[in-house]
Design a protein around this motif. Structure first.
Motif, PDB file in Angstrom:
ATOM      1  N   GLU A 177       0.819  -1.215   0.000  1.00  0.00           N
ATOM      2  CA  GLU A 177       0.000   0.000   0.000  1.00  0.00           C
ATOM      3  C   GLU A 177       0.855   1.270   0.000  1.00  0.00           C
ATOM      4  O   GLU A 177       0.333   2.368   0.102  1.00  0.00           O
ATOM      5  CB  GLU A 177      -0.937  -0.023   1.216  1.00  0.00           C
ATOM      6  CG  GLU A 177      -1.946  -1.144   1.147  1.00  0.00           C
ATOM      7  CD  GLU A 177      -2.740  -1.322   2.435  1.00  0.00           C
ATOM      8  OE1 GLU A 177      -2.705  -0.429   3.314  1.00  0.00           O
ATOM      9  OE2 GLU A 177      -3.393  -2.371   2.572  1.00  0.00           O
ATOM     10  N   HIS A 178       2.164   1.088  -0.103  1.00  0.00           N
ATOM     11  CA  HIS A 178       3.119   2.208  -0.194  1.00  0.00           C
ATOM     12  C   HIS A 178       2.999   3.175   0.978  1.00  0.00           C
ATOM     13  O   HIS A 178       3.055   4.395   0.796  1.00  0.00           O
ATOM     14  CB  HIS A 178       2.968   2.942  -1.532  1.00  0.00           C
ATOM     15  CG  HIS A 178       3.055   2.035  -2.711  1.00  0.00           C
ATOM     16  ND1 HIS A 178       4.238   1.457  -3.106  1.00  0.00           N
ATOM     17  CD2 HIS A 178       2.102   1.575  -3.550  1.00  0.00           C
ATOM     18  CE1 HIS A 178       4.017   0.680  -4.150  1.00  0.00           C
ATOM     19  NE2 HIS A 178       2.729   0.728  -4.441  1.00  0.00           N
ATOM     20  N   LYS A 179       2.850   2.624   2.186  1.00  0.00           N
ATOM     21  CA  LYS A 179       2.773   3.470   3.375  1.00  0.00           C
ATOM     22  C   LYS A 179       4.141   4.102   3.627  1.00  0.00           C
ATOM     23  O   LYS A 179       5.178   3.468   3.413  1.00  0.00           O
ATOM     24  CB  LYS A 179       2.342   2.662   4.602  1.00  0.00           C
ATOM     25  CG  LYS A 179       0.963   2.038   4.480  1.00  0.00           C
ATOM     26  CD  LYS A 179      -0.118   3.089   4.367  1.00  0.00           C
ATOM     27  CE  LYS A 179      -1.494   2.449   4.326  1.00  0.00           C
ATOM     28  NZ  LYS A 179      -2.546   3.391   4.066  1.00  0.00           N
ATOM     29  N   SER A 180       4.141   5.332   4.108  1.00  0.00           N
ATOM     30  CA  SER A 180       5.394   6.030   4.397  1.00  0.00           C
ATOM     31  C   SER A 180       5.649   6.139   5.896  1.00  0.00           C
ATOM     32  O   SER A 180       6.706   6.596   6.319  1.00  0.00           O
ATOM     33  CB  SER A 180       5.378   7.425   3.779  1.00  0.00           C
ATOM     34  OG  SER A 180       4.308   8.179   4.327  1.00  0.00           O
ATOM     35  N   CYS A 181       4.682   5.725   6.695  1.00  0.00           N
ATOM     36  CA  CYS A 181       4.779   5.798   8.153  1.00  0.00           C
ATOM     37  C   CYS A 181       4.126   4.545   8.730  1.00  0.00           C
ATOM     38  O   CYS A 181       3.109   4.085   8.210  1.00  0.00           O
ATOM     39  CB  CYS A 181       4.053   7.048   8.653  1.00  0.00           C
ATOM     40  SG  CYS A 181       3.951   7.176  10.446  1.00  0.00           S
ATOM     41  N   TYR A 238      -5.181   3.591  11.187  1.00  0.00           N
ATOM     42  CA  TYR A 238      -3.736   3.810  11.252  1.00  0.00           C
ATOM     43  C   TYR A 238      -2.999   2.608  10.657  1.00  0.00           C
ATOM     44  O   TYR A 238      -3.423   1.467  10.849  1.00  0.00           O
ATOM     45  CB  TYR A 238      -3.275   4.005  12.697  1.00  0.00           C
ATOM     46  CG  TYR A 238      -3.878   5.203  13.361  1.00  0.00           C
ATOM     47  CD1 TYR A 238      -3.545   6.494  12.954  1.00  0.00           C
ATOM     48  CD2 TYR A 238      -4.793   5.059  14.393  1.00  0.00           C
ATOM     49  CE1 TYR A 238      -4.097   7.604  13.567  1.00  0.00           C
ATOM     50  CE2 TYR A 238      -5.355   6.166  15.020  1.00  0.00           C
ATOM     51  CZ  TYR A 238      -5.007   7.432  14.598  1.00  0.00           C
ATOM     52  OH  TYR A 238      -5.567   8.525  15.202  1.00  0.00           O
ATOM     53  N   PRO A 239      -1.855   2.826   9.990  1.00  0.00           N
ATOM     54  CA  PRO A 239      -1.084   1.711   9.424  1.00  0.00           C
ATOM     55  C   PRO A 239      -0.285   0.983  10.504  1.00  0.00           C
ATOM     56  O   PRO A 239       0.916   1.183  10.670  1.00  0.00           O
ATOM     57  CB  PRO A 239      -0.170   2.401   8.402  1.00  0.00           C
ATOM     58  CG  PRO A 239       0.012   3.790   8.936  1.00  0.00           C
ATOM     59  CD  PRO A 239      -1.282   4.131   9.634  1.00  0.00           C
ATOM     60  N   GLY A 240      -0.968   0.130  11.270  1.00  0.00           N
ATOM     61  CA  GLY A 240      -0.347  -0.569  12.387  1.00  0.00           C
ATOM     62  C   GLY A 240       0.309  -1.871  11.975  1.00  0.00           C
ATOM     63  O   GLY A 240      -0.208  -2.605  11.133  1.00  0.00           O
ATOM     64  N   CYS A 277      13.209  -1.959   4.642  1.00  0.00           N
ATOM     65  CA  CYS A 277      11.891  -1.877   3.988  1.00  0.00           C
ATOM     66  C   CYS A 277      11.647  -0.547   3.269  1.00  0.00           C
ATOM     67  O   CYS A 277      10.707  -0.435   2.491  1.00  0.00           O
ATOM     68  CB  CYS A 277      10.769  -2.160   4.982  1.00  0.00           C
ATOM     69  SG  CYS A 277      10.360  -0.778   6.074  1.00  0.00           S
ATOM     70  N   GLY A 278      12.449   0.458   3.542  1.00  0.00           N
ATOM     71  CA  GLY A 278      12.286   1.736   2.874  1.00  0.00           C
ATOM     72  C   GLY A 278      11.426   2.744   3.614  1.00  0.00           C
ATOM     73  O   GLY A 278      11.395   3.912   3.257  1.00  0.00           O
ATOM     74  N   ILE A 279      10.732   2.311   4.634  1.00  0.00           N
ATOM     75  CA  ILE A 279       9.906   3.233   5.429  1.00  0.00           C
ATOM     76  C   ILE A 279      10.809   3.889   6.463  1.00  0.00           C
ATOM     77  O   ILE A 279      11.605   3.217   7.114  1.00  0.00           O
ATOM     78  CB  ILE A 279       8.727   2.488   6.080  1.00  0.00           C
ATOM     79  CG1 ILE A 279       7.811   1.940   4.970  1.00  0.00           C
ATOM     80  CG2 ILE A 279       7.958   3.396   7.035  1.00  0.00           C
ATOM     81  CD1 ILE A 279       6.715   1.028   5.453  1.00  0.00           C
TER      82      ILE A 279
END
Length: 176
Positions: free
Chosen positions: A77-81, A99-101, A119-121
């Protein structure tokens, strides 16, 4: 009463149907446990864990490197946080609140830090339990995750975890 896909319990939070379906949460009537499939960051199913609906007891295979629970979904989902929790049920509650938990099956291991470093985040919000282990885990996470990341710590009340709070209470927690 709280309800998780039709199971009445007093020990579990309310998880949305969307979250239960998306992450394939099941129920094992033989053991009276919720079941959680666990994938690694490459979408390989690596574990099936359980949590009792009558207590806060988890059944997780020991002596095995564990991935970061739900990280595979957050990457797709390309989350950044990421909001980092200790337990799967806490991560799912965060997901139900929007929230992206993700979860570490505790307070984290070197294997999990390595996964997160790669992971890049680069933005993490730590939501560890309000106890000594949670405090030590947050400090260890900060020490081991490396530089070039942004870390915020949500200060949970002593003796509480995410599921002991409402979304409104969680949103008002102090951040350090």
């Amino acid at each position: 009463d709280h309800c998780v896909t039709g199971v009445q319990t007093c020990a579990l939070p309310i998880l949305t149907k969307e979250v239960v379906d998306k992450y394939r949460i099941g129920f094992d009537p033989e053991t009276n446990c919720l079941t959680f499939p666990v994938w690694d960051e490459n979408d390989r199913l690596v574990l099936l864990t359980k949590r009792s609906v009558s207590s806060k007891h988890f059944y997780i295979e020991e002596n095995k490197d564990k991935p970061v629970y739900l990280l595979n979904f957050m990457l797709k989902e390309h989350k950044s946080c990421l909001y980092i929790a200790e337990s799967q049920i806490n991560a799912l509650t965060l997901q139900s609140w929007g929230y992206p938990g993700v979860a570490l099956f505790g307070t984290g291991s070197e294997h999990q830090y390595d996964i997160l470093r790669k992971c890049g985040i680069r933005n993490f919000i730590l939501c560890f339990d309000g106890d000594k282990a949670g405090e030590l885990g947050a400090n260890r996470f900060i020490k081991n995750i490396g530089n070039n990341v942004f870390i915020t710590v949500k200060k949970l009340p002593f003796g509480k975890d995410i599921n002991d709070l409402t979304k409104e209470e969680f949103d008002k927690l102090p951040e350090i």
